[in-house]
Design a protein around this motif. Sequence first.
Motif, PDB file in Angstrom:
ATOM      1  N   ILE A 187       1.835   5.186   4.965  1.00  0.00           N
ATOM      2  CA  ILE A 187       2.406   5.043   6.314  1.00  0.00           C
ATOM      3  C   ILE A 187       1.544   4.109   7.153  1.00  0.00           C
ATOM      4  O   ILE A 187       2.048   3.238   7.875  1.00  0.00           O
ATOM      5  N   LEU A 188       0.219   4.279   7.079  1.00  0.00           N
ATOM      6  CA  LEU A 188      -0.675   3.439   7.865  1.00  0.00           C
ATOM      7  C   LEU A 188      -0.571   1.969   7.451  1.00  0.00           C
ATOM      8  O   LEU A 188      -0.619   1.067   8.292  1.00  0.00           O
ATOM      9  N   LYS A 189      -0.411   1.725   6.146  1.00  0.00           N
ATOM     10  CA  LYS A 189      -0.236   0.354   5.676  1.00  0.00           C
ATOM     11  C   LYS A 189       1.087  -0.223   6.161  1.00  0.00           C
ATOM     12  O   LYS A 189       1.165  -1.391   6.536  1.00  0.00           O
ATOM     13  N   LYS A 190       2.138   0.600   6.099  1.00  0.00           N
ATOM     14  CA  LYS A 190       3.447   0.151   6.531  1.00  0.00           C
ATOM     15  C   LYS A 190       3.445  -0.248   8.007  1.00  0.00           C
ATOM     16  O   LYS A 190       4.137  -1.191   8.402  1.00  0.00           O
ATOM     17  N   GLU A 191       2.650   0.462   8.802  1.00  0.00           N
ATOM     18  CA  GLU A 191       2.573   0.182  10.236  1.00  0.00           C
ATOM     19  C   GLU A 191       1.510  -0.883  10.543  1.00  0.00           C
ATOM     20  O   GLU A 191       1.233  -1.169  11.711  1.00  0.00           O
ATOM     21  N   ASN A 192       0.915  -1.459   9.484  1.00  0.00           N
ATOM     22  CA  ASN A 192      -0.112  -2.502   9.633  1.00  0.00           C
ATOM     23  C   ASN A 192      -1.344  -2.000  10.403  1.00  0.00           C
ATOM     24  O   ASN A 192      -2.007  -2.766  11.116  1.00  0.00           O
ATOM     25  N   LEU A 193      -1.618  -0.719  10.255  1.00  0.00           N
ATOM     26  CA  LEU A 193      -2.805  -0.157  10.899  1.00  0.00           C
ATOM     27  C   LEU A 193      -4.030  -0.253   9.986  1.00  0.00           C
ATOM     28  O   LEU A 193      -5.150  -0.236  10.467  1.00  0.00           O
ATOM     29  N   ILE A 194      -3.790  -0.308   8.700  1.00  0.00           N
ATOM     30  CA  ILE A 194      -4.879  -0.574   7.737  1.00  0.00           C
ATOM     31  C   ILE A 194      -4.329  -1.542   6.690  1.00  0.00           C
ATOM     32  O   ILE A 194      -3.126  -1.757   6.591  1.00  0.00           O
TER      33      ILE A 194
END
Length: 262
Positions: free
Chosen positions: A254-261
Amino acid sequence: MNIVVCIKQVPDSTQVKVDPKTGTLIRAGVPSILNPYDHYALERALEIKAKTGAKITVLSMGPAQAIAVIRLALALGADRGILLSDRAFAGSDTWATSYALAQAIKKIGPADLIICGQMAIDGDTAQTGPGIAYHLDIPQITFCTEVDSDGTKVLVKKLIDGGHQMMEASLPALITTTMPHDYKAKYPSFLAAFHAQDKQTETWTAADVNADLAKLGLEGSPTRVGRIFPPPAREKGEIYSGSPAELATKIVEILKKENLIK
């Protein structure tokens, strides 16, 4: 010692509705309550009354139905209740409102201590109390969680960034109160509410307080609200289940999908 507590009737914060055409609050059919910050202010005044024998006058400005919060304050222990109600007050911003309230306080008579809630939950401006102090030309201390007085001075605990200050002011003075995070409002017993029915309330107009009509309502308000709108509704949340390892993997996805990591 004479204490004036300024209170306001506000829409229940969980049921506020906005007219999509006019951008104004819809009050008709919406349950109303005593503004929580004002409720806390009244309780602090009642503590001083218990110690000094002070007389408490509650003052509010609003439509006729706002008399309900006046009656609640009387049931809690206030001695006198006054409602400012007049079409001339309609549309007043915080500046015009503070002017009208200050005029009423002058008519009430010498006030040793004026206590206001930090702000109203339907406006969140925190400007009315300071405005009253300006119009009356008296000292003010804002954001107080504790208030005490012996009739000659007032001692408060004022919130500041990272802590608090203990401050003192000679009377007359105006205090605005803010609530501790664990505050729970007190309500009158049935017997107290019954006996409060014998206490008379008063309704004053703009003429009664000798107010300049040019300083009231929309004409006397230097600020204009362009638009009021509710925040967009939050999307429904998602619930995931699985082992700790599976949930950790899902969170990373999820974090990758949201470009947070990366």
